[in-house]
Structure formats: structure tokens, C-alpha cells
Design a protein around this motif. Sequence first.
Motif, PDB file in Angstrom:
ATOM      1  N   MET A   1       0.762  -1.079   0.100  1.00 20.56           N
ATOM      2  CA  MET A   1      -0.008  -0.024  -0.025  1.00 20.56           C
ATOM      3  C   MET A   1       0.860   1.244  -0.076  1.00 20.56           C
ATOM      4  SD  MET A   1      -3.120   1.276   0.209  1.00 20.56           S
ATOM      5  CE  MET A   1      -3.909   2.649   0.976  1.00 20.56           C
ATOM      6  N   HIS A   2       2.044   1.049   0.839  1.00 20.08           N
ATOM      7  CA  HIS A   2       2.811   2.516   1.026  1.00 20.08           C
ATOM      8  C   HIS A   2       3.497   2.836  -0.337  1.00 20.08           C
ATOM      9  CE1 HIS A   2       5.532   5.459   2.645  1.00 20.08           C
ATOM     10  NE2 HIS A   2       6.484   4.656   2.257  1.00 20.08           N
ATOM     11  N   GLU A   3       3.988   1.594  -0.803  1.00 18.73           N
ATOM     12  CA  GLU A   3       4.657   1.579  -2.328  1.00 18.73           C
ATOM     13  C   GLU A   3       3.827   2.346  -3.404  1.00 18.73           C
ATOM     14  OE1 GLU A   3       4.695  -1.296  -0.725  1.00 18.73           O
ATOM     15  OE2 GLU A   3       6.564  -0.759   0.246  1.00 18.73           O
ATOM     16  N   THR A   4       2.469   1.734  -3.505  1.00 19.78           N
ATOM     17  CA  THR A   4       1.481   2.402  -4.435  1.00 19.78           C
ATOM     18  C   THR A   4       1.297   3.762  -3.940  1.00 19.78           C
ATOM     19  OG1 THR A   4       0.590   0.441  -4.351  1.00 19.78           O
ATOM     20  CG2 THR A   4      -0.785   2.272  -5.110  1.00 19.78           C
ATOM     21  N   VAL A   5       1.124   4.302  -2.706  1.00 25.83           N
ATOM     22  CA  VAL A   5       0.936   5.947  -2.435  1.00 25.83           C
ATOM     23  C   VAL A   5       2.055   6.592  -2.805  1.00 25.83           C
ATOM     24  CG1 VAL A   5       0.616   7.503  -0.637  1.00 25.83           C
ATOM     25  CG2 VAL A   5      -0.645   5.559  -0.792  1.00 25.83           C
ATOM     26  N   GLN A   6       3.268   6.061  -2.597  1.00 24.40           N
ATOM     27  CA  GLN A   6       4.623   6.676  -2.925  1.00 24.40           C
ATOM     28  C   GLN A   6       4.813   6.833  -4.606  1.00 24.40           C
ATOM     29  OE1 GLN A   6       8.071   5.120  -1.209  1.00 24.40           O
ATOM     30  NE2 GLN A   6       9.468   6.504  -2.077  1.00 24.40           N
ATOM     31  N   TYR A   7       4.338   5.678  -5.313  1.00 19.76           N
ATOM     32  CA  TYR A   7       4.296   5.744  -6.886  1.00 19.76           C
ATOM     33  C   TYR A   7       3.678   7.070  -7.377  1.00 19.76           C
ATOM     34  CZ  TYR A   7       3.399   4.080 -11.738  1.00 19.76           C
ATOM     35  OH  TYR A   7       3.380   4.165 -12.875  1.00 19.76           O
ATOM     36  N   TYR A   8       2.365   7.128  -6.773  1.00 23.12           N
ATOM     37  CA  TYR A   8       1.441   8.133  -7.338  1.00 23.12           C
ATOM     38  C   TYR A   8       1.847   9.532  -6.976  1.00 23.12           C
ATOM     39  CZ  TYR A   8      -1.891   4.728  -8.977  1.00 23.12           C
ATOM     40  OH  TYR A   8      -2.483   3.680  -9.741  1.00 23.12           O
ATOM     41  N   VAL A   9       2.406   9.672  -5.546  1.00 25.00           N
ATOM     42  CA  VAL A   9       2.996  10.956  -5.102  1.00 25.00           C
ATOM     43  C   VAL A   9       4.063  11.309  -6.135  1.00 25.00           C
ATOM     44  CG1 VAL A   9       4.217  12.109  -3.348  1.00 25.00           C
ATOM     45  CG2 VAL A   9       2.043  10.903  -2.905  1.00 25.00           C
ATOM     46  N   GLU A  10       5.008  10.524  -6.406  1.00 23.59           N
ATOM     47  CA  GLU A  10       5.884  10.752  -7.247  1.00 23.59           C
ATOM     48  C   GLU A  10       5.805  10.992  -8.878  1.00 23.59           C
ATOM     49  OE1 GLU A  10       8.656   7.223  -7.272  1.00 23.59           O
ATOM     50  OE2 GLU A  10       9.450   7.685  -5.384  1.00 23.59           O
ATOM     51  N   TRP A  11       4.653  10.779  -9.120  1.00 26.53           N
ATOM     52  CA  TRP A  11       4.125  10.797 -10.611  1.00 26.53           C
ATOM     53  C   TRP A  11       3.472  12.478 -10.330  1.00 26.53           C
ATOM     54  CZ3 TRP A  11       4.913   9.643 -15.340  1.00 26.53           C
ATOM     55  CH2 TRP A  11       5.305   8.366 -15.602  1.00 26.53           C
ATOM     56  N   ALA A  12       2.984  12.398  -9.402  1.00 24.94           N
ATOM     57  CA  ALA A  12       2.265  13.977  -9.177  1.00 24.94           C
ATOM     58  C   ALA A  12       3.220  15.090  -9.121  1.00 24.94           C
ATOM     59  CB  ALA A  12       1.461  13.932  -7.799  1.00 24.94           C
ATOM     60  N   ALA A  13       4.323  14.648  -8.369  1.00 24.34           N
ATOM     61  CA  ALA A  13       5.358  15.815  -8.448  1.00 24.34           C
ATOM     62  C   ALA A  13       6.084  15.813  -9.632  1.00 24.34           C
ATOM     63  CB  ALA A  13       6.650  15.050  -7.360  1.00 24.34           C
ATOM     64  N   LEU A  14       6.320  14.844 -10.533  1.00 26.40           N
ATOM     65  CA  LEU A  14       6.686  14.786 -11.999  1.00 26.40           C
ATOM     66  C   LEU A  14       5.780  15.711 -12.693  1.00 26.40           C
ATOM     67  CD1 LEU A  14       8.823  14.368 -13.815  1.00 26.40           C
ATOM     68  CD2 LEU A  14       7.513  12.118 -14.582  1.00 26.40           C
ATOM     69  N   GLY A  15       4.420  15.577 -12.355  1.00 25.15           N
ATOM     70  CA  GLY A  15       3.458  16.126 -13.166  1.00 25.15           C
ATOM     71  C   GLY A  15       3.373  17.697 -12.934  1.00 25.15           C
ATOM     72  N   ILE A  16       3.710  18.147 -11.568  1.00 20.32           N
ATOM     73  CA  ILE A  16       3.849  19.653 -11.277  1.00 20.32           C
ATOM     74  C   ILE A  16       5.008  20.161 -11.820  1.00 20.32           C
ATOM     75  CG2 ILE A  16       4.067  21.043  -9.114  1.00 20.32           C
ATOM     76  CD1 ILE A  16       2.295  19.166  -7.683  1.00 20.32           C
ATOM     77  N   GLU A  17       6.063  19.530 -11.881  1.00 18.70           N
ATOM     78  CA  GLU A  17       7.221  20.021 -12.219  1.00 18.70           C
ATOM     79  C   GLU A  17       7.182  20.124 -13.898  1.00 18.70           C
ATOM     80  OE1 GLU A  17      10.574  17.262 -10.960  1.00 18.70           O
ATOM     81  OE2 GLU A  17      10.610  18.310  -9.180  1.00 18.70           O
ATOM     82  N   VAL A  18       6.472  19.279 -14.469  1.00 21.40           N
ATOM     83  CA  VAL A  18       6.167  19.436 -16.000  1.00 21.40           C
ATOM     84  C   VAL A  18       5.437  20.620 -16.166  1.00 21.40           C
ATOM     85  CG1 VAL A  18       5.225  18.491 -18.110  1.00 21.40           C
ATOM     86  CG2 VAL A  18       6.772  16.776 -16.745  1.00 21.40           C
TER      87      VAL A  18
END
Length: 116
Positions: A1-18
Amino acid sequence: MHETVQYYVEWAALGIEVAGVLVMIIGPLFALYRYFFDRHEDGSSYRTFRHDLGKAILLGLEFLVAGDIIATVSTDPTMNNVLVLGVIVLIRTFLSLSLQVELEGKWPWQKREIGE
């Protein structure tokens, strides 16, 4: 569960940077369009261009800082990562403040312009 949340948070961070990079690419194009095609009667085309360009850079910097904060918090928050984030935020904050003073002629907490 923790890895899934971290995965989506990393993608969100990348999306915000893009999004920040896109703002810094599209913003100047918009500023150039307004400079060449929107004629101002009082001859303030250059001032408007400069203001639009500065606003695009400021907004892009804000997105990049938010993305960096989210990326640092979502990954392993080691002391090295936190220090790197601190330096990045300090540099970008200094750039944002100096751009805002340049554009508006005042510090963000002042009510009147500098030199008046």
C-alpha cells in the motif's frame, strides 16, 4: 500500500514539475504574441511584454518549488536531500522576490512603490 501511494505521489511531483516547465515555455510565447499583436495606445507594449514574461517565470518557479517539495517528501528524506531542497528553495525564492520587485517596483509586503 505504501509503495502504491509513493508511486502516485512521485508521479504527481513529476506532473507539477512538468507543468512548471510548460508554464515557462508557453508563458513567453503568450507574451510574445501580446507584444506583436496587441497594440497599446500609450506605447506600453514593451512594459506589458516584460510584465507578462516575468509573471510566466514567477508562476513556473512556484510550480517547480512545489514539485521539488513533494518529490523530496515522497522519497527518502535524508539530510542530504533536505539540504539540497533547502538550497533549491532559497535560490528560487530569491529569484522570485527579485523578479517581483523588478516587475512591481516594490517588495511584496509594501503598499507603495520603491522610489516614491
